[in-house]
Design a protein around this motif. Structure first.
Motif, PDB file in Angstrom:
ATOM      1  N   ALA A 118      19.900  47.285  34.436  1.00  0.00           N
ATOM      2  CA  ALA A 118      20.888  46.736  35.368  1.00  0.00           C
ATOM      3  C   ALA A 118      20.183  46.130  36.581  1.00  0.00           C
ATOM      4  N   ILE A 119      19.197  46.846  37.120  1.00  0.00           N
ATOM      5  CA  ILE A 119      18.434  46.329  38.267  1.00  0.00           C
ATOM      6  C   ILE A 119      17.625  45.100  37.861  1.00  0.00           C
ATOM      7  N   PHE A 120      17.035  45.142  36.674  1.00  0.00           N
ATOM      8  CA  PHE A 120      16.199  44.037  36.207  1.00  0.00           C
ATOM      9  C   PHE A 120      17.025  42.764  36.015  1.00  0.00           C
ATOM     10  N   VAL A 121      18.194  42.890  35.390  1.00  0.00           N
ATOM     11  CA  VAL A 121      19.064  41.726  35.185  1.00  0.00           C
ATOM     12  C   VAL A 121      19.537  41.174  36.523  1.00  0.00           C
ATOM     13  N   ALA A 122      19.840  42.052  37.470  1.00  0.00           N
ATOM     14  CA  ALA A 122      20.267  41.597  38.795  1.00  0.00           C
ATOM     15  C   ALA A 122      19.156  40.795  39.473  1.00  0.00           C
ATOM     16  N   LEU A 123      17.927  41.274  39.377  1.00  0.00           N
ATOM     17  CA  LEU A 123      16.800  40.548  39.973  1.00  0.00           C
ATOM     18  C   LEU A 123      16.580  39.202  39.290  1.00  0.00           C
ATOM     19  N   LEU A 124      16.721  39.167  37.962  1.00  0.00           N
ATOM     20  CA  LEU A 124      16.578  37.896  37.246  1.00  0.00           C
ATOM     21  C   LEU A 124      17.648  36.898  37.677  1.00  0.00           C
ATOM     22  N   ASN A 125      18.863  37.369  37.891  1.00  0.00           N
ATOM     23  CA  ASN A 125      19.932  36.470  38.319  1.00  0.00           C
ATOM     24  C   ASN A 125      19.722  35.997  39.754  1.00  0.00           C
ATOM     25  N   VAL A 126      19.141  36.827  40.597  1.00  0.00           N
ATOM     26  CA  VAL A 126      18.797  36.390  41.954  1.00  0.00           C
ATOM     27  C   VAL A 126      17.742  35.279  41.882  1.00  0.00           C
ATOM     28  N   VAL A 127      16.744  35.453  41.014  1.00  0.00           N
ATOM     29  CA  VAL A 127      15.731  34.410  40.818  1.00  0.00           C
ATOM     30  C   VAL A 127      16.387  33.136  40.293  1.00  0.00           C
ATOM     31  N   SER A 128      17.349  33.292  39.388  1.00  0.00           N
ATOM     32  CA  SER A 128      18.059  32.136  38.851  1.00  0.00           C
ATOM     33  C   SER A 128      18.814  31.393  39.952  1.00  0.00           C
ATOM     34  N   VAL A 129      19.445  32.138  40.865  1.00  0.00           N
ATOM     35  CA  VAL A 129      20.146  31.519  41.996  1.00  0.00           C
ATOM     36  C   VAL A 129      19.169  30.717  42.855  1.00  0.00           C
ATOM     37  N   LEU A 130      17.995  31.281  43.109  1.00  0.00           N
ATOM     38  CA  LEU A 130      16.988  30.585  43.909  1.00  0.00           C
ATOM     39  C   LEU A 130      16.551  29.289  43.232  1.00  0.00           C
ATOM     40  N   PHE A 131      16.385  29.318  41.905  1.00  0.00           N
ATOM     41  CA  PHE A 131      16.005  28.106  41.180  1.00  0.00           C
ATOM     42  C   PHE A 131      17.131  27.064  41.236  1.00  0.00           C
ATOM     43  N   PHE A 132      18.384  27.511  41.121  1.00  0.00           N
ATOM     44  CA  PHE A 132      19.514  26.586  41.202  1.00  0.00           C
ATOM     45  C   PHE A 132      19.576  25.931  42.583  1.00  0.00           C
ATOM     46  N   VAL A 133      19.345  26.731  43.622  1.00  0.00           N
ATOM     47  CA  VAL A 133      19.334  26.170  44.976  1.00  0.00           C
ATOM     48  C   VAL A 133      18.189  25.180  45.127  1.00  0.00           C
ATOM     49  N   LEU A 134      17.034  25.498  44.526  1.00  0.00           N
ATOM     50  CA  LEU A 134      15.873  24.617  44.616  1.00  0.00           C
ATOM     51  C   LEU A 134      16.121  23.282  43.921  1.00  0.00           C
ATOM     52  N   PHE A 135      16.724  23.309  42.734  1.00  0.00           N
ATOM     53  CA  PHE A 135      16.904  22.084  41.955  1.00  0.00           C
ATOM     54  C   PHE A 135      18.142  21.297  42.367  1.00  0.00           C
ATOM     55  N   PHE A 136      19.245  22.001  42.645  1.00  0.00           N
ATOM     56  CA  PHE A 136      20.522  21.307  42.880  1.00  0.00           C
ATOM     57  C   PHE A 136      20.952  21.287  44.344  1.00  0.00           C
ATOM     58  N   GLY A 137      20.302  22.102  45.175  1.00  0.00           N
ATOM     59  CA  GLY A 137      20.702  22.133  46.576  1.00  0.00           C
ATOM     60  C   GLY A 137      21.960  22.958  46.793  1.00  0.00           C
ATOM     61  N   GLY A 152      29.550  39.971  43.938  1.00  0.00           N
ATOM     62  CA  GLY A 152      29.942  39.752  42.545  1.00  0.00           C
ATOM     63  C   GLY A 152      28.741  39.581  41.638  1.00  0.00           C
ATOM     64  N   LEU A 153      27.684  38.936  42.159  1.00  0.00           N
ATOM     65  CA  LEU A 153      26.455  38.773  41.379  1.00  0.00           C
ATOM     66  C   LEU A 153      25.843  40.130  41.059  1.00  0.00           C
ATOM     67  N   ALA A 154      25.804  41.009  42.042  1.00  0.00           N
ATOM     68  CA  ALA A 154      25.232  42.340  41.834  1.00  0.00           C
ATOM     69  C   ALA A 154      26.070  43.157  40.849  1.00  0.00           C
ATOM     70  N   LEU A 155      27.382  43.145  41.019  1.00  0.00           N
ATOM     71  CA  LEU A 155      28.248  43.923  40.125  1.00  0.00           C
ATOM     72  C   LEU A 155      28.246  43.356  38.711  1.00  0.00           C
ATOM     73  N   GLY A 156      28.302  42.028  38.601  1.00  0.00           N
ATOM     74  CA  GLY A 156      28.295  41.414  37.277  1.00  0.00           C
ATOM     75  C   GLY A 156      26.989  41.641  36.545  1.00  0.00           C
ATOM     76  N   SER A 157      25.879  41.513  37.257  1.00  0.00           N
ATOM     77  CA  SER A 157      24.575  41.752  36.648  1.00  0.00           C
ATOM     78  C   SER A 157      24.438  43.206  36.206  1.00  0.00           C
ATOM     79  N   THR A 158      24.932  44.120  37.037  1.00  0.00           N
ATOM     80  CA  THR A 158      24.893  45.539  36.674  1.00  0.00           C
ATOM     81  C   THR A 158      25.703  45.799  35.417  1.00  0.00           C
ATOM     82  N   GLY A 159      26.886  45.207  35.344  1.00  0.00           N
ATOM     83  CA  GLY A 159      27.714  45.387  34.149  1.00  0.00           C
ATOM     84  C   GLY A 159      27.049  44.846  32.895  1.00  0.00           C
ATOM     85  N   LEU A 160      26.431  43.673  33.007  1.00  0.00           N
ATOM     86  CA  LEU A 160      25.724  43.104  31.857  1.00  0.00           C
ATOM     87  C   LEU A 160      24.565  43.999  31.427  1.00  0.00           C
ATOM     88  N   GLY A 161      23.787  44.466  32.406  1.00  0.00           N
ATOM     89  CA  GLY A 161      22.646  45.315  32.079  1.00  0.00           C
ATOM     90  C   GLY A 161      23.050  46.615  31.414  1.00  0.00           C
TER      91      GLY A 161
END
Length: 220
Positions: A118-137, A152-161
């Motif tokens: 759950a923690i690992f998926v949450a961290l991966l999604n945070v990295v994904s958000v950073l990449f989206f901000v980098l590429f798309f602004g 919601g990102l934290a709760l959703g990632s936890t649920g997926l994990g």
């Protein structure tokens, strides 16, 4: 006399709770050390996240709506979570599992894996958000409620994990491999995924906490 017995019982229960917490912390530390030793696997997952976001960038170049931004983010997040779950049990041999079961209760082992994933998926999604901000602004997200979105990102990632950990355990024990994780996992996470996308879309569009409260309650 009764107060003494009650006090001893309370101390015993407290000791058991602390003992379980100590076991869980040791198992979580074991998962972290194994992850660190297998840096190539961690680098592969990170590269998968970067490649997924880059492919989205090649296809869209520019995103004009917060709804599209959030939908693409969770498309990347879901497939990243499935990719990360494939190595949860596959790296452990039968001998390793037997050794672990002599040291800790199977319930603690599975719970530690679920918490770690759950923690690992949450961290991966945070990295994904950073990449989206980098590429798309963030121009299309000027009215976003980032507090709601990150919650919601934290709760959703936890649920997926958590959900995919148990699905991966079933698939591993059936010797069916990663294919069964996808077959069993998608029906399980569809209600969660629908709620995550709805919550993220409203949060990115700047909806109030009252309007988004039901989605948040479902995620919790």
């Amino acid at each position: 006399m009764q107060s003494v017995v009650y006090e001893k019982h309370s101390v015993y229960k407290l000791g058991r709770i602390f003992g379980r917490m100590k076991i869980l912390m040791a198992l979580l530390q074991k998962e972290l050390l194994l992850e660190w030793r297998q840096k190539h696997a961690l680098a592969g997952v990170m590269l998968y996240v970067l490649a997924s976001v880059f492919v989205c960038y090649l296809g869209f170049q520019q995103i004009d709506s917060a709804k599209t931004w959030g939908a693409l983010l969770w498309v990347t997040g879901v497939f990243t979570a499935f990719n990360a779950m494939q190595r949860t049990f596959a790296s452990e041999t039968a001998g390793t599992q037997l050794f672990l079961y002599t040291l800790a209760h199977p319930r603690h082992i599975i719970l530690a894996k679920a918490i770690y994933n759950a923690i690992f998926v949450a961290l991966l999604n945070v990295v994904s958000v950073l990449f989206f901000v980098l590429f798309f602004g963030t121009e299309m997200l000027s009215g976003a409620d980032w507090g709601q979105f990150l919650l919601g990102l934290a709760l959703g990632s936890t649920g997926l994990g958590l959900a995919l950990t148990f699905v991966a355990g079933i698939a591993f024990k059936s010797d069916a491999g990663a294919g069964l994780v996808a077959i069993l996992g998608f029906p399980v996470i569809i209600p969660l995924l629908v709620t995550i996308v709805r919550h993220s879309t409203l949060a990115l569009e700047g909806a109030s906490a009252t309007q988004n409260g039901l989605n948040l309650l479902v995620l919790v």
